[in-house]
Design an enzyme around this catalytic site. Structure first.
Site, PDB file in Angstrom:
ATOM      1  CD  GLN A   1      -3.052  -0.415  -0.137  1.00 45.43           C
ATOM      2  OE1 GLN A   1      -3.128   0.770  -0.428  1.00 45.43           O
ATOM      3  NE2 GLN A   1      -3.728  -1.351  -0.794  1.00 45.43           N
ATOM      4  CB  SER A   2       4.179   2.031  -1.423  1.00 48.59           C
ATOM      5  OG  SER A   2       4.920   3.192  -1.716  1.00 48.59           O
TER       6      SER A   2
END
Ligand SMILES: *Cc1c(COP(=O)(O)O)cnc(C)c1O
Length: 346
Positions: A82-83
């Site tokens: 989930q960067s």
């Protein structure tokens, strides 16, 4: 100590694209502040304009600038599933007419299908990034080596890759975006920001280092506290100190920041990267319900939780506190299961 013009001239030697909607707003957090007994202000770097915003837009101005200067046609980056950095890099690569290859590291244990498909991952796919998976989330060197291999394959096929490197051996170009941010904050207050303390997330530490370096370069001595999101405070402080030395060398601005001025806080009750504690969940709800303000589970929720804990323990330098929002809201949708009320909640 340097003038804003001298600092801008030093930054002007680096290739840069301009993308940030800036200056970002400063807003009072009146209700939450009053309930805490603080004069709380938020700097809205969640609203930096590109692809749902956040702090990576300022940082990427310098990385995409460097990539363009090298004639690159493909941006490569590695990060958590989930960067926000990966999502924003994919968007800014597209904006500059480049392809993007992203490597997603398994850093967070026990994630569900929503975490793998929604939020930032959904956006990575919308931007047409080529997505690779990397199994060892806490091995930075191995992740970088794997990305270097993808770059090498591209080179063999005649492409010109540019790697956004965050390892300790690569220059912290992104921090320059937050030197710009520090100059912006100073200018918003006619040169003297009226805060006793600034609180911000400290991950790769480029945001923390950029703000601290920029303010000290201007001769502004407000404490800047980094809230740890991934590492214990002592390890993070060493990382910040190293990066500050790199920044002085990189910019040619002789700013010496003593170790005692590098302040990180890690609440021992918080869990590892990307794991949302009860305190972080409560901080997200408090900001949403007192202020209509969205925080995220990985960074800014942890930062507000840390700010509250520091205040409760009497560790803030004073009552006038600036909470520097860094964005991250797309990840809310990846944590839907943990954030939705459970049937037995009242
Ligand atoms: C990346 C990120 C941070 C951490 O910033 P660093 O410069 O890596 O320390 C904080 N908040 C959000 C929302 C982020 O995406």
């Amino acid at each position: 100590m340097f003038s804003a013009d001298a600092i801008e001239a030093a930054l002007g030697r680096f290739p840069r694209i301009h993308a940030t909607h800036a200056p970002t707003a400063l807003e009072p957090m009146a209700r939450l502040g009053a309930s805490l007994g603080l004069d709380l202000t938020v700097k809205r770097d969640d609203c930096t304009g590109v692809a749902m915003g956040g702090n990576k837009v300022r940082q990427l101005e310098f990385y995409i600038g460097a990539a363009e200067a090298k004639g690159a046609d493909t941006i490569l980056i590695t990060g958590a599933v989930q960067s926000n950095f990966v999502r924003t890099a994919a968007a800014m690569a597209r904006r500059a007419g480049m392809d993007c290859r992203v490597q997603l590291e398994e850093r967070v244990p026990d994630i569900d299908a929503t975490h793998r498909q929604n939020g930032n991952v959904l956006l990575d796919h919308l931007f047409g990034a080529t997505v690779y998976s990397f199994p060892e989330g806490e091995n930075e060197d191995a992740a970088d080596a794997s990305l270097a291999k993808i770059a090498e394959d591209l080179r063999l096929r005649g492409r010109i890759p540019y790697i956004i490197g965050l390892a300790a051996r690569t220059p912290p170009l992104g921090a320059l975006g937050y030197v710009v941010g520090a100059l912006e904050l100073a200018a918003q207050h006619g040169g003297s920001p009226p805060y006793d303390e600034i609180v911000v997330a400290s991950g790769s530490a480029q945001t923390h280092c950029g703000i601290l370096f920029g303010l000290r370069a201007l001769g502004i001595e407000i404490p800047v506290r980094g809230i740890c999101v991934r590492r214990p405070a002592d390890i993070q402080e060493a990382r910040v100190a190293r990066r500050l030395t790199d920044m002085a060398a990189m910019t040619g601005l002789a700013v010496t920041i003593p170790d005692s001025d590098v302040r990180c806080f890690h609440d021992e009750r918080e869990q590892g990267y990307g794991q949302m504690s009860g305190a972080t969940h409560r901080a997200i709800l408090r900001a949403a319900r007192d202020e209509g303000l969205l925080l995220d589970p990985v960074y800014t929720g942890k930062v507000l939780a840390g700010l509250i804990t520091l205040h409760e323990r009497g560790h803030l330098a004073g009552e006038r506190v600036l909470f520097w929002h860094t964005g991250g809201q797309p990840a809310l949708f990846a944590y839907a299961d943990a954030l939705l009320p459970k049937p037995d909640d009242t």
